[in-house]
Design a protein around this motif. Sequence first.
Motif, PDB file in Angstrom:
ATOM      1  N   PHE A   1      22.875   5.950   6.592  1.00 33.55           N
ATOM      2  CA  PHE A   1      22.096   6.124   5.372  1.00 33.55           C
ATOM      3  C   PHE A   1      22.779   5.277   4.305  1.00 33.55           C
ATOM      4  CE2 PHE A   1      21.595   9.737   8.124  1.00 33.55           C
ATOM      5  CZ  PHE A   1      20.226   9.967   8.109  1.00 33.55           C
ATOM      6  N   VAL A   2      22.166   4.131   3.987  1.00 33.09           N
ATOM      7  CA  VAL A   2      22.888   3.088   3.259  1.00 33.09           C
ATOM      8  C   VAL A   2      22.467   2.940   1.800  1.00 33.09           C
ATOM      9  CG1 VAL A   2      23.272   1.832   5.409  1.00 33.09           C
ATOM     10  CG2 VAL A   2      21.326   1.200   3.938  1.00 33.09           C
ATOM     11  N   GLY A   3      21.591   3.830   1.297  1.00 29.86           N
ATOM     12  CA  GLY A   3      21.190   3.687  -0.096  1.00 29.86           C
ATOM     13  C   GLY A   3      20.651   2.295  -0.371  1.00 29.86           C
ATOM     14  N   ASP A   4      21.118   1.692  -1.465  1.00 26.47           N
ATOM     15  CA  ASP A   4      20.613   0.376  -1.866  1.00 26.47           C
ATOM     16  C   ASP A   4      21.584  -0.753  -1.548  1.00 26.47           C
ATOM     17  OD1 ASP A   4      18.358   1.630  -2.740  1.00 26.47           O
ATOM     18  OD2 ASP A   4      18.733   1.355  -4.873  1.00 26.47           O
ATOM     19  N   VAL A   5      22.442  -0.568  -0.544  1.00 24.18           N
ATOM     20  CA  VAL A   5      23.337  -1.646  -0.124  1.00 24.18           C
ATOM     21  C   VAL A   5      22.568  -2.715   0.637  1.00 24.18           C
ATOM     22  CG1 VAL A   5      25.299  -2.218   1.372  1.00 24.18           C
ATOM     23  CG2 VAL A   5      25.404  -0.207  -0.093  1.00 24.18           C
ATOM     24  N   LEU A   6      21.750  -2.282   1.583  1.00 24.93           N
ATOM     25  CA  LEU A   6      21.072  -3.199   2.497  1.00 24.93           C
ATOM     26  C   LEU A   6      19.640  -2.738   2.709  1.00 24.93           C
ATOM     27  CD1 LEU A   6      21.453  -5.579   4.605  1.00 24.93           C
ATOM     28  CD2 LEU A   6      21.999  -3.789   6.278  1.00 24.93           C
ATOM     29  N   PHE A   7      18.726  -3.709   2.795  1.00 21.20           N
ATOM     30  CA  PHE A   7      17.327  -3.426   3.101  1.00 21.20           C
ATOM     31  C   PHE A   7      16.883  -4.271   4.288  1.00 21.20           C
ATOM     32  CE2 PHE A   7      17.686  -3.029  -1.599  1.00 21.20           C
ATOM     33  CZ  PHE A   7      17.456  -1.662  -1.687  1.00 21.20           C
ATOM     34  N   ALA A   8      15.737  -3.943   4.849  1.00 19.27           N
ATOM     35  CA  ALA A   8      15.159  -4.786   5.891  1.00 19.27           C
ATOM     36  C   ALA A   8      14.794  -6.124   5.257  1.00 19.27           C
ATOM     37  CB  ALA A   8      13.923  -4.114   6.487  1.00 19.27           C
ATOM     38  N   GLY A   9      15.537  -7.156   5.603  1.00 23.11           N
ATOM     39  CA  GLY A   9      15.265  -8.488   5.101  1.00 23.11           C
ATOM     40  C   GLY A   9      15.846  -8.822   3.748  1.00 23.11           C
ATOM     41  N   SER A  10      16.618  -7.926   3.154  1.00 22.71           N
ATOM     42  CA  SER A  10      17.163  -8.186   1.826  1.00 22.71           C
ATOM     43  C   SER A  10      18.441  -7.378   1.623  1.00 22.71           C
ATOM     44  CB  SER A  10      16.120  -7.825   0.757  1.00 22.71           C
ATOM     45  OG  SER A  10      16.556  -8.237  -0.515  1.00 22.71           O
ATOM     46  N   ILE A  11      18.995  -7.484   0.431  1.00 22.04           N
ATOM     47  CA  ILE A  11      20.174  -6.700   0.046  1.00 22.04           C
ATOM     48  C   ILE A  11      19.922  -6.100  -1.335  1.00 22.04           C
ATOM     49  CG2 ILE A  11      21.774  -8.067   1.429  1.00 22.04           C
ATOM     50  CD1 ILE A  11      22.629  -9.515  -1.158  1.00 22.04           C
ATOM     51  N   GLY A  12      20.804  -5.206  -1.765  1.00 23.36           N
ATOM     52  CA  GLY A  12      20.636  -4.546  -3.044  1.00 23.36           C
ATOM     53  C   GLY A  12      20.775  -5.490  -4.222  1.00 23.36           C
ATOM     54  N   ARG A  13      20.147  -5.108  -5.320  1.00 25.56           N
ATOM     55  CA  ARG A  13      20.284  -5.877  -6.554  1.00 25.56           C
ATOM     56  C   ARG A  13      21.716  -5.791  -7.070  1.00 25.56           C
ATOM     57  NH1 ARG A  13      15.444  -4.349 -10.669  1.00 25.56           N
ATOM     58  NH2 ARG A  13      16.832  -5.584 -12.016  1.00 25.56           N
ATOM     59  N   THR A  14      22.143  -6.867  -7.710  1.00 27.67           N
ATOM     60  CA  THR A  14      23.499  -6.885  -8.267  1.00 27.67           C
ATOM     61  C   THR A  14      23.486  -7.288  -9.739  1.00 27.67           C
ATOM     62  OG1 THR A  14      23.801  -9.149  -7.427  1.00 27.67           O
ATOM     63  CG2 THR A  14      24.602  -7.336  -6.055  1.00 27.67           C
ATOM     64  N   ASP A  15      22.306  -7.218 -10.376  1.00 23.13           N
ATOM     65  CA  ASP A  15      22.192  -7.616 -11.774  1.00 23.13           C
ATOM     66  C   ASP A  15      22.307  -6.431 -12.735  1.00 23.13           C
ATOM     67  OD1 ASP A  15      19.772  -6.654 -10.781  1.00 23.13           O
ATOM     68  OD2 ASP A  15      18.554  -7.872 -12.128  1.00 23.13           O
ATOM     69  N   PHE A  16      22.651  -5.258 -12.209  1.00 26.71           N
ATOM     70  CA  PHE A  16      22.924  -4.102 -13.061  1.00 26.71           C
ATOM     71  C   PHE A  16      24.389  -4.122 -13.492  1.00 26.71           C
ATOM     72  CE2 PHE A  16      19.471  -2.279 -10.294  1.00 26.71           C
ATOM     73  CZ  PHE A  16      18.515  -2.167 -11.296  1.00 26.71           C
ATOM     74  N   PRO A  17      24.753  -3.328 -14.511  1.00 27.97           N
ATOM     75  CA  PRO A  17      26.158  -3.282 -14.937  1.00 27.97           C
ATOM     76  C   PRO A  17      27.108  -2.995 -13.768  1.00 27.97           C
ATOM     77  CG  PRO A  17      24.801  -2.167 -16.558  1.00 27.97           C
ATOM     78  CD  PRO A  17      23.895  -2.514 -15.405  1.00 27.97           C
ATOM     79  N   GLN A  18      28.146  -3.809 -13.682  1.00 30.51           N
ATOM     80  CA  GLN A  18      29.194  -3.727 -12.658  1.00 30.51           C
ATOM     81  C   GLN A  18      28.675  -4.003 -11.247  1.00 30.51           C
ATOM     82  OE1 GLN A  18      32.263  -0.713 -12.984  1.00 30.51           O
ATOM     83  NE2 GLN A  18      31.792  -0.348 -15.153  1.00 30.51           N
ATOM     84  N   GLY A  19      27.541  -4.670 -11.142  1.00 31.20           N
ATOM     85  CA  GLY A  19      27.106  -5.172  -9.836  1.00 31.20           C
ATOM     86  C   GLY A  19      27.839  -6.469  -9.514  1.00 31.20           C
ATOM     87  N   ASN A  20      27.965  -6.755  -8.224  1.00 31.48           N
ATOM     88  CA  ASN A  20      28.701  -7.953  -7.813  1.00 31.48           C
ATOM     89  C   ASN A  20      28.203  -8.379  -6.435  1.00 31.48           C
ATOM     90  OD1 ASN A  20      30.860  -9.522  -6.461  1.00 31.48           O
ATOM     91  ND2 ASN A  20      32.022  -9.141  -8.345  1.00 31.48           N
ATOM     92  N   GLN A  21      27.522  -9.516  -6.370  1.00 32.05           N
ATOM     93  CA  GLN A  21      26.907  -9.909  -5.106  1.00 32.05           C
ATOM     94  C   GLN A  21      27.932 -10.257  -4.031  1.00 32.05           C
ATOM     95  OE1 GLN A  21      23.482 -12.418  -5.279  1.00 32.05           O
ATOM     96  NE2 GLN A  21      23.663 -13.069  -3.145  1.00 32.05           N
ATOM     97  N   ALA A  22      28.998 -10.955  -4.396  1.00 32.96           N
ATOM     98  CA  ALA A  22      30.017 -11.287  -3.399  1.00 32.96           C
ATOM     99  C   ALA A  22      30.644 -10.016  -2.826  1.00 32.96           C
ATOM    100  CB  ALA A  22      31.096 -12.177  -4.021  1.00 32.96           C
ATOM    101  N   GLN A  23      30.881  -9.048  -3.683  1.00 30.08           N
ATOM    102  CA  GLN A  23      31.436  -7.770  -3.239  1.00 30.08           C
ATOM    103  C   GLN A  23      30.448  -7.042  -2.329  1.00 30.08           C
ATOM    104  OE1 GLN A  23      31.993  -4.722  -6.316  1.00 30.08           O
ATOM    105  NE2 GLN A  23      34.117  -4.465  -5.609  1.00 30.08           N
TER     106      GLN A  23
END
Length: 215
Positions: free
Chosen positions: A149-171
């Motif tokens: 159960f991965v929440g918004d880390v990973l989606f089918a064909g995509s990944i979670g948004r990282t443009d919210f406060p303290q988001g980080n795409q490389a991380q």
Amino acid sequence: MLQYFTFPVTRFQQNCSVVYDDPSKQAAVIDPGGDLDALLAEVGRRGLKLEQIWLTHAHIDHAGGTAELAKRLGLPIVGPHPGDQFWITGLPQQGAMFGFPPAEPFTPTRWLADGDTVELAGHVLDVRHCPGHTPGHVVFHSPEMKRAFVGDVLFAGSIGRTDFPQGNQAQLVASIKERLWPMGDDTVFIPGHGPESSFGRERRTNPYVADSAPA
């Protein structure tokens, strides 16, 4: 036997999941973002007894109903990681910003860290801290069910948004590759939104984290 069902809630169609033991019917709800009356009606229809709330992270569509549900049923709140404290504190502002019903902050009964476990009716799920979408995001993995159960880390064909406060795409990408992939290609994951997929499929086809994707 451990089983689950997914119940989309809020206008964001967030995948709230209920994990339960059959035959005892003891259950835990993952990410009760809202629509509590409808959710509880479905839980009751299935004859389940909610005993815990587990949170992957504290965005409004995942955590907005947490305080109310905990109060209504006297449930412990387990998770997320302390990195999401500021999101919990800001739940009222998040709700107002996105037009959600009023949401209260809360204090988790138990914070989670990487390597922890949660238990339901003798079934153990592993906890991995997977920051990037939010700093305190965690994932619940059941080796028994081969489900995560991965929440918004990973989606089918995509990944979670990282443009919210303290988001980080490389991380976030590092969290996926270093902490999700070792769970096995045959593990099916339940994302926070949209359809299920498997880690193997995403490693082959996801343009953000496929093995063939540019580093």
